[in-house]
Motif scaffolding. Structure first.
Motif, PDB file in Angstrom:
ATOM      1  N   LYS A 111       0.735  -4.553  11.984  1.00  0.00           N
ATOM      2  CA  LYS A 111       1.650  -3.438  12.190  1.00  0.00           C
ATOM      3  C   LYS A 111       2.877  -3.858  12.989  1.00  0.00           C
ATOM      4  N   GLU A 112       2.748  -4.906  13.796  1.00  0.00           N
ATOM      5  CA  GLU A 112       3.815  -5.287  14.725  1.00  0.00           C
ATOM      6  C   GLU A 112       4.713  -6.409  14.220  1.00  0.00           C
ATOM      7  N   VAL A 113       4.201  -7.282  13.359  1.00  0.00           N
ATOM      8  CA  VAL A 113       4.963  -8.430  12.870  1.00  0.00           C
ATOM      9  C   VAL A 113       5.748  -8.031  11.615  1.00  0.00           C
ATOM     10  N   ILE A 114       6.995  -8.431  11.553  1.00  0.00           N
ATOM     11  CA  ILE A 114       7.820  -8.093  10.396  1.00  0.00           C
ATOM     12  C   ILE A 114       7.329  -8.859   9.167  1.00  0.00           C
ATOM     13  N   PRO A 115       7.574  -8.353   7.952  1.00  0.00           N
ATOM     14  CA  PRO A 115       7.255  -9.126   6.747  1.00  0.00           C
ATOM     15  C   PRO A 115       7.956 -10.479   6.786  1.00  0.00           C
ATOM     16  N   GLY A 116       7.211 -11.534   6.530  1.00  0.00           N
ATOM     17  CA  GLY A 116       7.768 -12.883   6.615  1.00  0.00           C
ATOM     18  C   GLY A 116       7.675 -13.504   7.991  1.00  0.00           C
ATOM     19  N   GLY A 117       7.253 -12.704   8.992  1.00  0.00           N
ATOM     20  CA  GLY A 117       7.048 -13.243  10.329  1.00  0.00           C
ATOM     21  C   GLY A 117       5.823 -14.131  10.373  1.00  0.00           C
ATOM     22  N   HIS A 118       5.736 -14.969  11.403  1.00  0.00           N
ATOM     23  CA  HIS A 118       4.672 -15.967  11.486  1.00  0.00           C
ATOM     24  C   HIS A 118       3.849 -15.810  12.760  1.00  0.00           C
ATOM     25  N   MET A 119       2.622 -16.293  12.678  1.00  0.00           N
ATOM     26  CA  MET A 119       1.760 -16.417  13.858  1.00  0.00           C
ATOM     27  C   MET A 119       1.128 -17.805  13.851  1.00  0.00           C
ATOM     28  N   VAL A 120       1.069 -18.418  15.034  1.00  0.00           N
ATOM     29  CA  VAL A 120       0.299 -19.646  15.234  1.00  0.00           C
ATOM     30  C   VAL A 120      -0.694 -19.371  16.346  1.00  0.00           C
ATOM     31  N   LEU A 121      -1.976 -19.490  16.022  1.00  0.00           N
ATOM     32  CA  LEU A 121      -3.057 -19.140  16.943  1.00  0.00           C
ATOM     33  C   LEU A 121      -3.992 -20.326  17.090  1.00  0.00           C
ATOM     34  N   SER A 122      -4.341 -20.676  18.317  1.00  0.00           N
ATOM     35  CA  SER A 122      -5.330 -21.735  18.528  1.00  0.00           C
ATOM     36  C   SER A 122      -6.390 -21.224  19.497  1.00  0.00           C
ATOM     37  N   PHE A 123      -7.648 -21.549  19.220  1.00  0.00           N
ATOM     38  CA  PHE A 123      -8.749 -21.063  20.044  1.00  0.00           C
ATOM     39  C   PHE A 123      -9.973 -21.922  19.787  1.00  0.00           C
TER      40      PHE A 123
END
Length: 365
Positions: free
Chosen positions: A206-218
């Motif tokens: 809901k918060e990230v724009i279309p085409g926006g990216h996320m990089v997650l490490s865990f």
């Protein structure tokens, strides 16, 4: 246990503070650099070049690593803008963590070096956003890039049915999944992670724009087996320390039986399945990398003089003390982590301890 009220890394300036015991997290950040750069270059290569770029770092913590991802993200964007002959966008950076995080430490460190460097060419504003990333934090379609490191293995709560309020003692003598854990314990942890990670993705969708990216490490695992040793033995060693105190009458056994760590070490396949089932993000890369508990040459300052067991014990204490002290009492923490130091030293004399880090890069559809 309400994680939003209980969980936080150690602030302040004592020897057990997170700021002085986060060398391993620094190495974890270095593992994800190529993922971050690749994601940013992909985003900047789109048709609509942003005049303003909104970045969120979720689970930012505090100490010397807190601003590292932000600096690296902005540097990549700046460099690419120079290559393309474009004006760099203005930046809005949101630093998120639970309310107990030492945000004062972060904002003190912003002045003067960070702002003086970041504002050489364009405006850069930074704001703290306290709250749980398992739910909504930001306005709809407001984020261009989301980063999170060493955080998403933490659950929003102890798995349902295993918390002390339920009266259950299904995991006696242990604090996490182990070889002796029943299927009910394993299933409870799996389900809680599924619920939490799904909610995380739904919120970010809901918060990230279309085409926006996320990089997650865990923290994660490569094996499909949830009791594989490399993801269980850190918690097993803490349980051994607690049970040694039980044997000497320092802690009541029931206290240990009622405590379960609110985290889950997920497999690559579990993460992949949840992302695909939620459906809002396309997976660009998902890889597992080894992160060793303790590398002597990487330690700095007074930590370089400690034994390997002491270094790892301090690192764990800087993260876990708030959770453990809430249940067992702050007055027992010196004794607990002193014993843990000895147990870890013995363990590392026989095996090279390591974590597996999962690094996930996704694009909002």
């Amino acid at each position: 246990m309400d994680m939003t009220k209980v969980f936080h890394v150690n602030g302040g300036d004592e020897e057990t503070t997170y700021a002085k015991n986060s060398d391993m997290q620094k190495r974890a950040l270095s593992l994800e650099k190529s993922f971050v750069e690749e994601a940013l270059l992909d985003y900047l290569g789109g048709k609509d070049f942003p005049e303003k770029m909104v970045i969120a770092d979720l689970g930012c913590s505090m100490g010397p690593n807190a601003l590292t991802p932000t600096k690296e993200i902005i540097d990549v964007v700046r460099d690419q803008c120079r290559k393309l002959g474009r004006r760099s966008p203005e930046f809005m950076v949101y630093l998120n963590d639970l309310p107990g995080n030492d945000f004062n430490n972060i904002f003190t460190s912003l002045q003067p070096d960070f702002y003086s460097k970041m504002r050489e060419e364009e405006q850069c504003c930074v704001a703290g956003v306290p709250g749980s990333f398992h739910g909504r934090l930001f306005l709809s379609k407001s984020l261009h890039f989301v980063h999170s490191s060493a955080s998403l293995h933490w659950l929003s709560q102890v798995p349902s049915g295993l918390d002390a309020k339920s009266g259950s003692m299904l995991n006696k003598g242990k604090i996490y999944i182990s070889k002796t854990s029943s299927k009910a314990v394993v299933d409870a942890y799996k389900q809680q992670f599924h619920n939490d990670f799904s909610m995380f993705l739904e919120s970010r969708a809901k918060e990230v724009i279309p085409g926006g990216h996320m990089v997650l490490s865990f923290m994660g695992r490569e094996s499909i087996d949830p009791i594989v040793e490399e993801c269980c033995y850190p918690w097993e060693l803490i349980a051994q320390s607690l049970m040694s105190m039980v044997s000497e009458g320092i802690i009541q056994e029931e206290k240990v039986d009622r405590f379960n760590m609110p985290c889950y070490i997920a497999s690559i396949q579990e993460v992949k399945t949840i992302v695909e089932d939620e459906g809002s993000f396309i997976i660009n890369r998902l890889e597992a990398m080894d992160l060793y508990w303790d590398v002597d040459s990487s330690c700095e300052g007074e930590n370089a003089l400690l034994s390997r067991g002491e270094r790892v014990s301090r690192m764990l204490r800087s993260i876990l003390q708030s959770t453990l002290s809430f249940h067992f009492g702050m007055e027992l923490m010196d004794e607990l982590f002193g014993r843990l130091s000895d147990i870890i030293s013995s363990h590392l004399s026989n095996i090279e301890g390591k974590f597996v880090v999962l690094i996930l890069s996704v694009t909002r559809q």
